[in-house]
Structure formats: C-alpha cells, structure tokens
Write a protein that holds these residues in place. Sequence first.
Motif, PDB file in Angstrom:
ATOM      1  N   ARG A 290       0.811  -1.215   0.000  1.00  0.00           N
ATOM      2  CA  ARG A 290       0.000   0.000   0.000  1.00  0.00           C
ATOM      3  C   ARG A 290       0.845   1.266   0.000  1.00  0.00           C
ATOM      4  NH1 ARG A 290       0.845  -1.667   5.021  1.00  0.00           N
ATOM      5  NH2 ARG A 290       1.073  -0.169   6.744  1.00  0.00           N
ATOM      6  N   GLY A 291       2.129   1.149   0.414  1.00  0.00           N
ATOM      7  CA  GLY A 291       2.925   2.362   0.572  1.00  0.00           C
ATOM      8  C   GLY A 291       4.418   2.146   0.416  1.00  0.00           C
ATOM      9  N   ASN A 292       5.157   2.418   1.503  1.00  0.00           N
ATOM     10  CA  ASN A 292       6.619   2.450   1.440  1.00  0.00           C
ATOM     11  C   ASN A 292       7.251   1.121   1.038  1.00  0.00           C
ATOM     12  OD1 ASN A 292       7.515   5.240   2.473  1.00  0.00           O
ATOM     13  ND2 ASN A 292       6.018   4.621   4.010  1.00  0.00           N
ATOM     14  N   LEU A 293       6.585   0.001   1.333  1.00  0.00           N
ATOM     15  CA  LEU A 293       7.147  -1.304   1.017  1.00  0.00           C
ATOM     16  C   LEU A 293       7.327  -1.495  -0.487  1.00  0.00           C
ATOM     17  CD1 LEU A 293       8.132  -3.603   2.772  1.00  0.00           C
ATOM     18  CD2 LEU A 293       5.902  -4.689   2.535  1.00  0.00           C
ATOM     19  N   ASN A 294       6.587  -0.753  -1.293  1.00  0.00           N
ATOM     20  CA  ASN A 294       6.767  -0.801  -2.749  1.00  0.00           C
ATOM     21  C   ASN A 294       8.141  -0.301  -3.164  1.00  0.00           C
ATOM     22  OD1 ASN A 294       3.995  -1.426  -4.193  1.00  0.00           O
ATOM     23  ND2 ASN A 294       3.520  -0.137  -2.421  1.00  0.00           N
ATOM     24  N   PHE A 295       8.721   0.611  -2.375  1.00  0.00           N
ATOM     25  CA  PHE A 295       9.995   1.231  -2.725  1.00  0.00           C
ATOM     26  C   PHE A 295      11.153   0.703  -1.869  1.00  0.00           C
ATOM     27  CE2 PHE A 295       6.461   4.136  -3.477  1.00  0.00           C
ATOM     28  CZ  PHE A 295       6.628   4.428  -4.810  1.00  0.00           C
ATOM     29  N   TYR A 296      10.882  -0.336  -1.061  1.00  0.00           N
ATOM     30  CA  TYR A 296      11.906  -0.941  -0.207  1.00  0.00           C
ATOM     31  C   TYR A 296      12.815  -1.826  -1.066  1.00  0.00           C
ATOM     32  CZ  TYR A 296      13.841  -3.449   3.840  1.00  0.00           C
ATOM     33  OH  TYR A 296      14.673  -3.999   4.794  1.00  0.00           O
ATOM     34  N   LYS A 297      14.113  -1.596  -0.994  1.00  0.00           N
ATOM     35  CA  LYS A 297      15.060  -2.286  -1.867  1.00  0.00           C
ATOM     36  C   LYS A 297      15.148  -3.784  -1.604  1.00  0.00           C
ATOM     37  CE  LYS A 297      17.966   1.796  -2.638  1.00  0.00           C
ATOM     38  NZ  LYS A 297      19.318   2.375  -2.487  1.00  0.00           N
ATOM     39  N   LYS A 298      14.792  -4.220  -0.384  1.00  0.00           N
ATOM     40  CA  LYS A 298      14.921  -5.645  -0.038  1.00  0.00           C
ATOM     41  C   LYS A 298      13.565  -6.370  -0.065  1.00  0.00           C
ATOM     42  CE  LYS A 298      18.902  -4.716   2.971  1.00  0.00           C
ATOM     43  NZ  LYS A 298      19.460  -4.835   4.352  1.00  0.00           N
TER      44      LYS A 298
END
Length: 465
Positions: A290-298
């Motif tokens: 839904r949010g920041n996890l989409n842009f998390y490198k790992k």
Amino acid sequence: MLKKIILIISSILFSLLFYEKSIGLNFFLFSILVVFLLATLHPKKFKSKKILLYTICYLGGSWFVFMYNSFLTLFVSIVSLCTLLGALTTFKTSLYIEFLNGFYTTIAASFTKYYHHLQNETEAVKKRKVNYLYWIKTIGIPIIIVLIFILLYRSANPNFSRIISTINMNFINVKWVTYVLFGYFILFNISSPQTIQPITQIDSETGNRLEKSTIPVQSSLSISQENQLGIILLVLLNLLIGFFLTTDVFYLTAIVDLGASDLSKTVHEGIYALITSLIFAIIIILYFFRGNLNFYKKNKHLKTLTTIWILLNVLLVFITAYKNYLYVTHHGFTYKRIGVFIYLFLSFIGLITTNIKVYAKYNLWYLLRKNIHIAFIILICSSALNWDYLITKYNTSHAQRVDLEYLINLSNNNTILLKEYVDKNPQKVPSQQLRKIKEKHFTYSQRLKTHTWQELIYDNLKIKQ
C-alpha cells in the motif's frame, strides 16, 4: 431555438415509438434517434474514437434488444448510453465515473440546469423589489371575474349554457401528452450532459501510479519488520494453499463418479473457498504493497512469494473451472453455472492485474479502473449472445440429463427451439412437459401476432416464415 425544435420533434417521435407499446424494434430506433440528437448537438465530440466506440456499444446493445428482448440486453444498452453520456462531459475520467455522470445526466440534468438558472434569477431578483401582490391581482382577479360571468350568462341564456355544456375536451389525450412531456424530459436531459463535479475532479486528478512523495514517512526499522511479517505470512499461506491444491487434484480423479448432489456440493464448496481465498489474497497483497514497502530495496523475496501465491490461486481457479465443467457435462448449463465461469474468468483477470500492480508500483485506482474496464467489455459481449437459446441448444444436444422443467421456465427466447425439439423427439418428452411446451409456444405465437411495427422482435420474422 433550433435545439428546442429538435427536442419537440424528438419527443413526438418518442411517443410514437413507445406510447402504449412494449419494447422491441422501437428501442433500437430510439437509440438511433438519441445518437442523431447527440451528434447534432455535439458534433465536435463525435470525432473522438472513444465516443464513437461507446456509440457502437450503445447501438449494438439496442440492436440486441430487438434480437433477444431480454433484461440483459436492455440493461447493457442503458449502461452503454449512460457511459456515452458521461464520456461526452469529460474525456479524461475512468469508465465508472463516466457511467455515474451519464446516469446523473439522465435523471437530473434538467433539474441541475433549472437550479443554476434559478440561482441566477434569484440573485437578480435580490437586487430589486418584486411586487407579488401586483402579480396576484393581475392574474387571479381576471380569471375569477371571467368564471363568475360565465356562470351568470349560463343561468340567463339557455343557448349559451348549451354551447358551454357541449364543449368536449376529450380530444386532448392527457396520457399521450404526458408521454410526450416525459419524452421531452428524457431527451432534454440526454442532450445536456452534466457532471458530478467533486468525484469527477478527484478521479481526473488521480493517476494510476504510487508516488513516493505522497506516502507518509515510515522508519527503516518499521519497513523492515513489515517486510519480514509479509514473508512469514506468505510462506505459510503458500504452504497451506499448496497442500489444499494437492489434495484437491487427487480428489478430482474420483469426482466423475459422484452423483448429482455430491457433484453440486463439491463445485459450490470450491466456489465458496475460492471467493474467500481471493478476497483475502487481494486484501493482504494490497495491505503490504500500500505504501513504502513498494519502494523498499529488499522486497524481492516478498514480491516473489506474492507471485507464487497468485499463481497458486490461479491454479485454484482452473481446478474450480474444471469441476464446473464436469457438472455442466453431466447436467447441462444453467445461468448459475454460466455465472460461475464468468466469475472465475474475472477472478483470473483480477489476480493478473494484482500481480501487475505489485511489480509496476500501481495503486488501488489502477486495479479498480482496469478490472471495471474488463468487466464492461465482458458485459457488452455477453449481450450479443442469446443465452436462453444457447442453454437450451446445448442441454438438449449434449447434456447427459435434460432438465426440461428448467428450460420451460426460461424466457420465450427458447420457445421456438423447444417446439422443434419436441417435434423431433416426442418420445423423449414426458406428456406433462410436452403439454407445457405446446402451451408456451401457442401463447408466445399469439403474442407475436399482436405486435405492432414498433414492438417487432426478431422472433416475429421467424414465426411468420
């Protein structure tokens, strides 16, 4: 002025087509009238490919009303019209917003225009004082005095009284006039597309992609913990659905030997399990992405596990479709069984678009827009098929067991085919059902013969051959 003349003529044509008539050819002719009216009043907008495509969908749906005269074709035609009207108001909105704007236009465009006009008039009136007593005197007093003198003259002059008494207003058909006014109301609304401003603006300003700048800031530790939770949960869910699918595949080897009730039970239970599984699958995926996890490198492992889970759900869709196919092979088609296939196809599309959303960093709006577009296409295509005819044709030709009672209770679209079937196979039809089919055919034939040219449907052409 020209618009008013066109609307008045169109209203009279509307009453000619529909006044005291059932739905048939008139609905298709009305759709041509509507397209002509819209193209005349909004010529520039009809140069758009999108508008032309919606116009074809609308005309096609109306043509199938003439062909099959079913609730589905009527519904699809109305939905297509609303979508076309909505698209005329704005080009850069989602399909469901276009439909809502079109529906709003059909119902409330005249009220909206009147409200805005009334607001302008009210503002103008506020600037000057209106003498309401003067207008009451000017209109009311002459009417009252004229009525009094008519009563006096009637009592004083028998010839005058007789002439007044013989005035017959029956030549004015109030119902027909009401129908013309109703036609004018509908056509005026259609010719003046309106928008529901707040939702239209929100939709037009909202893109499909997730923007990192619009997502609330989250700490690295919190994102990492959320990623770990997602991995653990999806590992467990993959193992669970994998075990379930394994047992289901083994179970399929014995399903062909089951009776009707057992086969029905296993198909329905499979559908319920699928519905629950898909709802939870999409909710869980949307929650984690839904949010920041989409842009998390790992997040690669989480994405991989998500894809595996989606693929396993796709496999569940195909297994359930196979169960439904076995059911249809034994007992024929029904609307519920067709509905199962359509639901399974939409589920398959929903899973694919969800996976695309995860990898392309799309938002919830993307899922909503794409899936509604696909559902709209399926709805349009489904109206091109004479379902009652196809169900009857398949069941009487291929099903191992023919439920004639079910076929008799379908609409009149299968009446001629049922009559042909019993004429060719009288020994296969029980006497009670044979009587019902003949009664259904006789009643339908008599009704077709009473149709006026406005009410003609395709079966009229077949019954007269």
